[in-house]
Design a protein around this motif. Sequence first.
Motif, PDB file in Angstrom:
ATOM      1  N   LYS A 196     -13.234 -12.164  62.939  1.00  0.00           N
ATOM      2  CA  LYS A 196     -12.741 -13.411  63.337  1.00  0.00           C
ATOM      3  C   LYS A 196     -13.847 -14.125  64.132  1.00  0.00           C
ATOM      4  CE  LYS A 196      -8.103 -12.255  64.118  1.00  0.00           C
ATOM      5  NZ  LYS A 196      -6.691 -12.137  65.125  1.00  0.00           N
ATOM      6  N   ARG A 197     -14.789 -13.497  64.924  1.00  0.00           N
ATOM      7  CA  ARG A 197     -15.755 -14.138  65.909  1.00  0.00           C
ATOM      8  C   ARG A 197     -16.663 -14.713  64.976  1.00  0.00           C
ATOM      9  NH1 ARG A 197     -19.564 -10.835  69.957  1.00  0.00           N
ATOM     10  NH2 ARG A 197     -20.248 -10.273  67.909  1.00  0.00           N
ATOM     11  N   ARG A 198     -17.086 -13.922  63.721  1.00  0.00           N
ATOM     12  CA  ARG A 198     -18.073 -14.411  62.637  1.00  0.00           C
ATOM     13  C   ARG A 198     -17.495 -15.424  62.054  1.00  0.00           C
ATOM     14  NH1 ARG A 198     -23.042 -14.166  63.271  1.00  0.00           N
ATOM     15  NH2 ARG A 198     -22.619 -16.322  62.412  1.00  0.00           N
ATOM     16  N   SER A 199     -16.401 -15.610  61.735  1.00  0.00           N
ATOM     17  CA  SER A 199     -15.693 -16.853  61.132  1.00  0.00           C
ATOM     18  C   SER A 199     -15.704 -18.231  62.092  1.00  0.00           C
ATOM     19  CB  SER A 199     -14.297 -16.635  60.668  1.00  0.00           C
ATOM     20  OG  SER A 199     -14.373 -15.531  59.624  1.00  0.00           O
ATOM     21  N   LEU A 200     -15.321 -17.827  63.225  1.00  0.00           N
ATOM     22  CA  LEU A 200     -15.411 -19.004  64.199  1.00  0.00           C
ATOM     23  C   LEU A 200     -17.071 -19.600  64.202  1.00  0.00           C
ATOM     24  CD1 LEU A 200     -12.870 -18.195  66.995  1.00  0.00           C
ATOM     25  CD2 LEU A 200     -13.085 -20.123  65.672  1.00  0.00           C
ATOM     26  N   LEU A 210     -18.241 -23.210  63.317  1.00  0.00           N
ATOM     27  CA  LEU A 210     -19.025 -24.139  64.403  1.00  0.00           C
ATOM     28  C   LEU A 210     -20.505 -24.425  64.058  1.00  0.00           C
ATOM     29  CD1 LEU A 210     -18.550 -25.070  67.395  1.00  0.00           C
ATOM     30  CD2 LEU A 210     -19.705 -23.006  68.157  1.00  0.00           C
ATOM     31  N   MET A 211     -21.300 -23.374  63.418  1.00  0.00           N
ATOM     32  CA  MET A 211     -22.511 -23.813  62.881  1.00  0.00           C
ATOM     33  C   MET A 211     -22.501 -24.790  61.578  1.00  0.00           C
ATOM     34  SD  MET A 211     -25.328 -21.228  61.132  1.00  0.00           S
ATOM     35  CE  MET A 211     -24.190 -20.256  60.043  1.00  0.00           C
ATOM     36  N   LYS A 212     -21.280 -24.879  61.097  1.00  0.00           N
ATOM     37  CA  LYS A 212     -21.326 -25.852  59.929  1.00  0.00           C
ATOM     38  C   LYS A 212     -20.957 -27.339  60.581  1.00  0.00           C
ATOM     39  CE  LYS A 212     -19.827 -22.705  56.293  1.00  0.00           C
ATOM     40  NZ  LYS A 212     -18.722 -22.430  55.102  1.00  0.00           N
ATOM     41  N   ASP A 226     -20.896 -28.442  64.110  1.00  0.00           N
ATOM     42  CA  ASP A 226     -21.868 -29.080  65.080  1.00  0.00           C
ATOM     43  C   ASP A 226     -23.070 -27.660  65.380  1.00  0.00           C
ATOM     44  OD1 ASP A 226     -23.049 -30.200  66.987  1.00  0.00           O
ATOM     45  OD2 ASP A 226     -21.227 -30.521  68.264  1.00  0.00           O
ATOM     46  N   ILE A 227     -24.137 -27.811  64.826  1.00  0.00           N
ATOM     47  CA  ILE A 227     -25.075 -26.838  65.226  1.00  0.00           C
ATOM     48  C   ILE A 227     -25.819 -26.706  66.558  1.00  0.00           C
ATOM     49  CG2 ILE A 227     -26.949 -28.370  64.460  1.00  0.00           C
ATOM     50  CD1 ILE A 227     -26.823 -24.958  63.413  1.00  0.00           C
ATOM     51  N   LEU A 228     -25.760 -27.808  67.282  1.00  0.00           N
ATOM     52  CA  LEU A 228     -26.145 -27.694  68.610  1.00  0.00           C
ATOM     53  C   LEU A 228     -25.037 -27.119  69.412  1.00  0.00           C
ATOM     54  CD1 LEU A 228     -27.118 -31.391  69.051  1.00  0.00           C
ATOM     55  CD2 LEU A 228     -28.627 -29.614  68.654  1.00  0.00           C
ATOM     56  N   ARG A 229     -23.809 -27.207  69.360  1.00  0.00           N
ATOM     57  CA  ARG A 229     -22.687 -26.417  70.100  1.00  0.00           C
ATOM     58  C   ARG A 229     -23.101 -24.721  69.739  1.00  0.00           C
ATOM     59  NH1 ARG A 229     -17.285 -29.141  68.526  1.00  0.00           N
ATOM     60  NH2 ARG A 229     -16.509 -27.016  69.071  1.00  0.00           N
ATOM     61  N   TYR A 230     -23.310 -24.635  68.458  1.00  0.00           N
ATOM     62  CA  TYR A 230     -23.413 -23.203  67.761  1.00  0.00           C
ATOM     63  C   TYR A 230     -24.414 -22.695  68.527  1.00  0.00           C
ATOM     64  CZ  TYR A 230     -25.058 -19.544  64.827  1.00  0.00           C
ATOM     65  OH  TYR A 230     -25.382 -18.153  64.184  1.00  0.00           O
ATOM     66  N   ARG A 231     -25.697 -23.231  68.444  1.00  0.00           N
ATOM     67  CA  ARG A 231     -26.960 -22.774  69.104  1.00  0.00           C
ATOM     68  C   ARG A 231     -26.697 -22.349  70.737  1.00  0.00           C
ATOM     69  NH1 ARG A 231     -31.086 -26.755  66.014  1.00  0.00           N
ATOM     70  NH2 ARG A 231     -31.377 -25.535  64.143  1.00  0.00           N
ATOM     71  N   ALA A 232     -25.989 -23.283  71.278  1.00  0.00           N
ATOM     72  CA  ALA A 232     -25.691 -23.433  72.758  1.00  0.00           C
ATOM     73  C   ALA A 232     -24.800 -21.868  73.064  1.00  0.00           C
ATOM     74  CB  ALA A 232     -25.021 -24.389  73.397  1.00  0.00           C
ATOM     75  N   ILE A 233     -23.939 -21.716  72.594  1.00  0.00           N
ATOM     76  CA  ILE A 233     -22.746 -20.616  72.564  1.00  0.00           C
ATOM     77  C   ILE A 233     -23.836 -19.307  72.490  1.00  0.00           C
ATOM     78  CG2 ILE A 233     -21.787 -20.670  70.147  1.00  0.00           C
ATOM     79  CD1 ILE A 233     -19.936 -20.055  73.805  1.00  0.00           C
ATOM     80  N   VAL A 234     -24.401 -19.435  71.129  1.00  0.00           N
ATOM     81  CA  VAL A 234     -25.068 -17.975  70.866  1.00  0.00           C
ATOM     82  C   VAL A 234     -26.139 -17.574  71.870  1.00  0.00           C
ATOM     83  CG1 VAL A 234     -26.860 -17.008  69.243  1.00  0.00           C
ATOM     84  CG2 VAL A 234     -24.677 -18.226  68.262  1.00  0.00           C
ATOM     85  N   LYS A 235     -26.813 -18.620  72.409  1.00  0.00           N
ATOM     86  CA  LYS A 235     -27.733 -18.487  73.400  1.00  0.00           C
ATOM     87  C   LYS A 235     -27.191 -17.876  74.801  1.00  0.00           C
ATOM     88  CE  LYS A 235     -31.900 -20.533  75.749  1.00  0.00           C
ATOM     89  NZ  LYS A 235     -32.678 -21.679  75.758  1.00  0.00           N
ATOM     90  N   GLU A 236     -25.956 -18.740  75.173  1.00  0.00           N
ATOM     91  CA  GLU A 236     -25.242 -18.302  76.435  1.00  0.00           C
ATOM     92  C   GLU A 236     -24.603 -16.907  76.261  1.00  0.00           C
ATOM     93  OE1 GLU A 236     -21.855 -20.535  79.018  1.00  0.00           O
ATOM     94  OE2 GLU A 236     -22.976 -21.618  77.512  1.00  0.00           O
ATOM     95  N   LEU A 237     -24.304 -16.471  75.085  1.00  0.00           N
ATOM     96  CA  LEU A 237     -23.650 -15.461  75.226  1.00  0.00           C
ATOM     97  C   LEU A 237     -24.328 -14.209  74.782  1.00  0.00           C
ATOM     98  CD1 LEU A 237     -19.935 -16.156  73.270  1.00  0.00           C
ATOM     99  CD2 LEU A 237     -20.458 -15.521  75.848  1.00  0.00           C
ATOM    100  N   GLY A 238     -25.741 -14.437  74.116  1.00  0.00           N
ATOM    101  CA  GLY A 238     -26.737 -13.608  73.797  1.00  0.00           C
ATOM    102  C   GLY A 238     -26.372 -12.864  72.591  1.00  0.00           C
ATOM    103  N   LEU A 239     -25.746 -13.665  71.729  1.00  0.00           N
ATOM    104  CA  LEU A 239     -25.519 -13.133  70.314  1.00  0.00           C
ATOM    105  C   LEU A 239     -26.546 -13.318  69.336  1.00  0.00           C
ATOM    106  CD1 LEU A 239     -21.895 -14.680  69.807  1.00  0.00           C
ATOM    107  CD2 LEU A 239     -22.425 -12.236  70.633  1.00  0.00           C
ATOM    108  N   ARG A 240     -26.750 -12.693  68.155  1.00  0.00           N
ATOM    109  CA  ARG A 240     -27.462 -12.903  67.326  1.00  0.00           C
ATOM    110  C   ARG A 240     -26.957 -12.704  65.870  1.00  0.00           C
ATOM    111  NH1 ARG A 240     -29.768  -7.598  66.103  1.00  0.00           N
ATOM    112  NH2 ARG A 240     -29.453  -6.544  67.760  1.00  0.00           N
ATOM    113  N   LYS A 241     -27.347 -13.235  64.886  1.00  0.00           N
ATOM    114  CA  LYS A 241     -26.802 -13.022  63.501  1.00  0.00           C
ATOM    115  C   LYS A 241     -27.581 -12.057  62.800  1.00  0.00           C
ATOM    116  CE  LYS A 241     -25.330 -15.559  59.699  1.00  0.00           C
ATOM    117  NZ  LYS A 241     -25.389 -16.651  58.985  1.00  0.00           N
TER     118      LYS A 241
END
Length: 89
Positions: free
Chosen positions: A62-66, A70-72, A74-89
């Motif tokens: 579910k998180r991957r789908s969201l 988000l990446m499709k 708004d890429i800026l919001r995607y990059r911000a949340i990935v950086k803030e939460l410390g996620l990586r693909k």
Amino acid sequence: MYLTKEAKEKLFKKHGKDAKDTGSSEGQIALFTERINHLTEHLKQNRKDYNTERSLVKLVGKRRSLLDYLMKSDILRYRAIVKELGLRK
């Protein structure tokens, strides 16, 4: 439950627009991440708990789908949340 109402409001306030903004993608991703971390710790101690393992895999999906949405959209919001939460693909 492991996450109180106040903790959820604080989480949504930090990652969403405000504490009542539970529908934003960033807020939902942050909530899923919190739940995933909690279940991961549970599974470290209870390695044969297969129901929890299945729930964890569903939450990660579910998180991957969201994150993909988000990446499709708004890429800026995607990059911000990935950086803030410390996620990586």
